[in-house]
Design a protein around this motif. Structure first.
Motif, PDB file in Angstrom:
ATOM      1  N   UNK A  19      11.511  82.423  11.084  1.00  0.00           N
ATOM      2  CA  UNK A  19      12.817  81.871  10.714  1.00  0.00           C
ATOM      3  C   UNK A  19      12.773  80.351  10.576  1.00  0.00           C
ATOM      4  N   UNK A  20      12.091  79.689  11.490  1.00  0.00           N
ATOM      5  CA  UNK A  20      11.997  78.227  11.439  1.00  0.00           C
ATOM      6  C   UNK A  20      11.217  77.777  10.205  1.00  0.00           C
ATOM      7  N   UNK A  21      10.130  78.468   9.894  1.00  0.00           N
ATOM      8  CA  UNK A  21       9.321  78.090   8.730  1.00  0.00           C
ATOM      9  C   UNK A  21      10.135  78.225   7.446  1.00  0.00           C
ATOM     10  N   UNK A  22      10.888  79.308   7.312  1.00  0.00           N
ATOM     11  CA  UNK A  22      11.658  79.485   6.088  1.00  0.00           C
ATOM     12  C   UNK A  22      12.883  78.594   6.024  1.00  0.00           C
ATOM     13  N   UNK A  23      13.462  78.245   7.143  1.00  0.00           N
ATOM     14  CA  UNK A  23      14.575  77.305   7.116  1.00  0.00           C
ATOM     15  C   UNK A  23      14.076  75.872   6.930  1.00  0.00           C
ATOM     16  N   UNK A  24      12.795  75.640   7.165  1.00  0.00           N
ATOM     17  CA  UNK A  24      12.229  74.298   7.002  1.00  0.00           C
ATOM     18  C   UNK A  24      12.191  73.869   5.541  1.00  0.00           C
ATOM     19  N   UNK A  25      12.341  74.804   4.622  1.00  0.00           N
ATOM     20  CA  UNK A  25      12.356  74.460   3.203  1.00  0.00           C
ATOM     21  C   UNK A  25      13.493  73.493   2.880  1.00  0.00           C
ATOM     22  N   UNK A  26      14.538  73.505   3.691  1.00  0.00           N
ATOM     23  CA  UNK A  26      15.663  72.609   3.465  1.00  0.00           C
ATOM     24  C   UNK A  26      15.414  71.208   3.999  1.00  0.00           C
ATOM     25  N   UNK A  27      14.336  71.010   4.736  1.00  0.00           N
ATOM     26  CA  UNK A  27      14.057  69.725   5.369  1.00  0.00           C
ATOM     27  C   UNK A  27      12.713  69.132   4.951  1.00  0.00           C
ATOM     28  N   UNK A  28      12.196  69.549   3.800  1.00  0.00           N
ATOM     29  CA  UNK A  28      10.907  69.027   3.347  1.00  0.00           C
ATOM     30  C   UNK A  28      11.045  67.590   2.861  1.00  0.00           C
ATOM     31  N   UNK A  29       9.949  66.865   2.980  1.00  0.00           N
ATOM     32  CA  UNK A  29       9.951  65.481   2.521  1.00  0.00           C
ATOM     33  C   UNK A  29       9.968  65.425   0.996  1.00  0.00           C
ATOM     34  N   UNK A  30      10.312  64.279   0.469  1.00  0.00           N
ATOM     35  CA  UNK A  30      10.400  64.094  -0.997  1.00  0.00           C
ATOM     36  C   UNK A  30       9.057  64.329  -1.668  1.00  0.00           C
ATOM     37  N   UNK A  83      -3.418  87.973   1.469  1.00  0.00           N
ATOM     38  CA  UNK A  83      -3.643  88.133   0.028  1.00  0.00           C
ATOM     39  C   UNK A  83      -2.586  87.369  -0.765  1.00  0.00           C
ATOM     40  N   UNK A  84      -1.318  87.465  -0.354  1.00  0.00           N
ATOM     41  CA  UNK A  84      -0.258  86.730  -1.047  1.00  0.00           C
ATOM     42  C   UNK A  84      -0.483  85.221  -0.978  1.00  0.00           C
ATOM     43  N   UNK A  85      -0.957  84.747   0.149  1.00  0.00           N
ATOM     44  CA  UNK A  85      -1.229  83.313   0.288  1.00  0.00           C
ATOM     45  C   UNK A  85      -2.313  82.870  -0.688  1.00  0.00           C
ATOM     46  N   UNK A  86      -3.307  83.716  -0.901  1.00  0.00           N
ATOM     47  CA  UNK A  86      -4.362  83.380  -1.850  1.00  0.00           C
ATOM     48  C   UNK A  86      -3.860  83.422  -3.286  1.00  0.00           C
ATOM     49  N   UNK A  87      -3.012  84.377  -3.602  1.00  0.00           N
ATOM     50  CA  UNK A  87      -2.515  84.538  -4.960  1.00  0.00           C
ATOM     51  C   UNK A  87      -1.536  83.428  -5.338  1.00  0.00           C
ATOM     52  N   UNK A  88      -0.742  82.959  -4.391  1.00  0.00           N
ATOM     53  CA  UNK A  88       0.303  81.987  -4.700  1.00  0.00           C
ATOM     54  C   UNK A  88      -0.259  80.648  -5.157  1.00  0.00           C
ATOM     55  N   UNK A  89      -1.467  80.350  -4.816  1.00  0.00           N
ATOM     56  CA  UNK A  89      -2.060  79.102  -5.272  1.00  0.00           C
ATOM     57  C   UNK A  89      -1.695  77.930  -4.384  1.00  0.00           C
ATOM     58  N   UNK A  90      -1.887  76.718  -4.901  1.00  0.00           N
ATOM     59  CA  UNK A  90      -1.666  75.528  -4.076  1.00  0.00           C
ATOM     60  C   UNK A  90      -0.181  75.253  -3.848  1.00  0.00           C
ATOM     61  N   UNK A  91       0.159  75.027  -2.610  1.00  0.00           N
ATOM     62  CA  UNK A  91       1.501  74.611  -2.224  1.00  0.00           C
ATOM     63  C   UNK A  91       1.360  73.540  -1.152  1.00  0.00           C
ATOM     64  N   UNK A  92       2.263  72.585  -1.178  1.00  0.00           N
ATOM     65  CA  UNK A  92       2.241  71.521  -0.178  1.00  0.00           C
ATOM     66  C   UNK A  92       3.236  71.847   0.929  1.00  0.00           C
ATOM     67  N   UNK A  93       2.946  71.371   2.112  1.00  0.00           N
ATOM     68  CA  UNK A  93       3.887  71.504   3.222  1.00  0.00           C
ATOM     69  C   UNK A  93       3.724  70.299   4.139  1.00  0.00           C
ATOM     70  N   UNK A  94       4.771  70.035   4.873  1.00  0.00           N
ATOM     71  CA  UNK A  94       4.706  68.938   5.836  1.00  0.00           C
ATOM     72  C   UNK A  94       3.805  69.345   6.995  1.00  0.00           C
ATOM     73  N   UNK A  95       3.341  68.355   7.738  1.00  0.00           N
ATOM     74  CA  UNK A  95       2.378  68.603   8.809  1.00  0.00           C
ATOM     75  C   UNK A  95       2.951  69.525   9.888  1.00  0.00           C
ATOM     76  N   UNK A  96       4.207  69.358  10.241  1.00  0.00           N
ATOM     77  CA  UNK A  96       4.776  70.179  11.310  1.00  0.00           C
ATOM     78  C   UNK A  96       4.941  71.634  10.861  1.00  0.00           C
ATOM     79  N   UNK A  97       5.166  71.864   9.580  1.00  0.00           N
ATOM     80  CA  UNK A  97       5.240  73.234   9.069  1.00  0.00           C
ATOM     81  C   UNK A  97       3.845  73.862   9.095  1.00  0.00           C
TER      82      UNK A  97
END
Length: 126
Positions: A19-30, A83-97
């Protein structure tokens, strides 16, 4: 500490971290937002991801209540997440995520180990 209590707390912690990881999408850096906006993700992958999310929540519920279907379902969803993580390709995330995702994978590993290699596996045969 009782193994059943520890197992249930791991399940609740896994649920909470998801839940925290998916709600973190609203608090990502620019910077992260700018990078991720330039990476196209197909709608079919997003639908698969949604199905995975619902399945994961359902399997955690089954595990929490010691239902037999929960064991293979959780394992299959864990593998499909990789497998989904491999298929989705490159994505960026903040360090705490990133740290939360690493903790979640460690908890998933502990849950799988507990499910198949400890006396808690007998709880699912009842």
């Amino acid at each position: 500490m009782n193994l059943k209590i520890l197992f249930k707390r791991l399940i609740l912690l896994d649920f909470l971290i998801i839940l925290v990881i998916f709600s973190a999408a609203f608090f990502e850096s620019k910077e992260v937002l700018n990078f991720n906006e330039n990476i196209p993700i197909s709608d079919s992958l997003l639908m698969l991801f949604g199905v995975w999310l619902v399945g994961t929540f359902f399997s955690l519920y089954l595990l929490y209540n010691f239902k037999e279907l929960g064991k293979p379902m959780y394992l299959m969803l864990f593998i499909s997440e990789l497998v989904l993580s491999l298929i989705m390709g490159p994505l960026a995330s903040d360090a705490w995520i990133f740290v939360l995702e690493a903790i979640r994978f460690a908890i998933s590993g502990a849950l799988i180990f507990t499910l198949y290699f400890t006396p808690i596996k007998k709880e699912f045969d009842k």
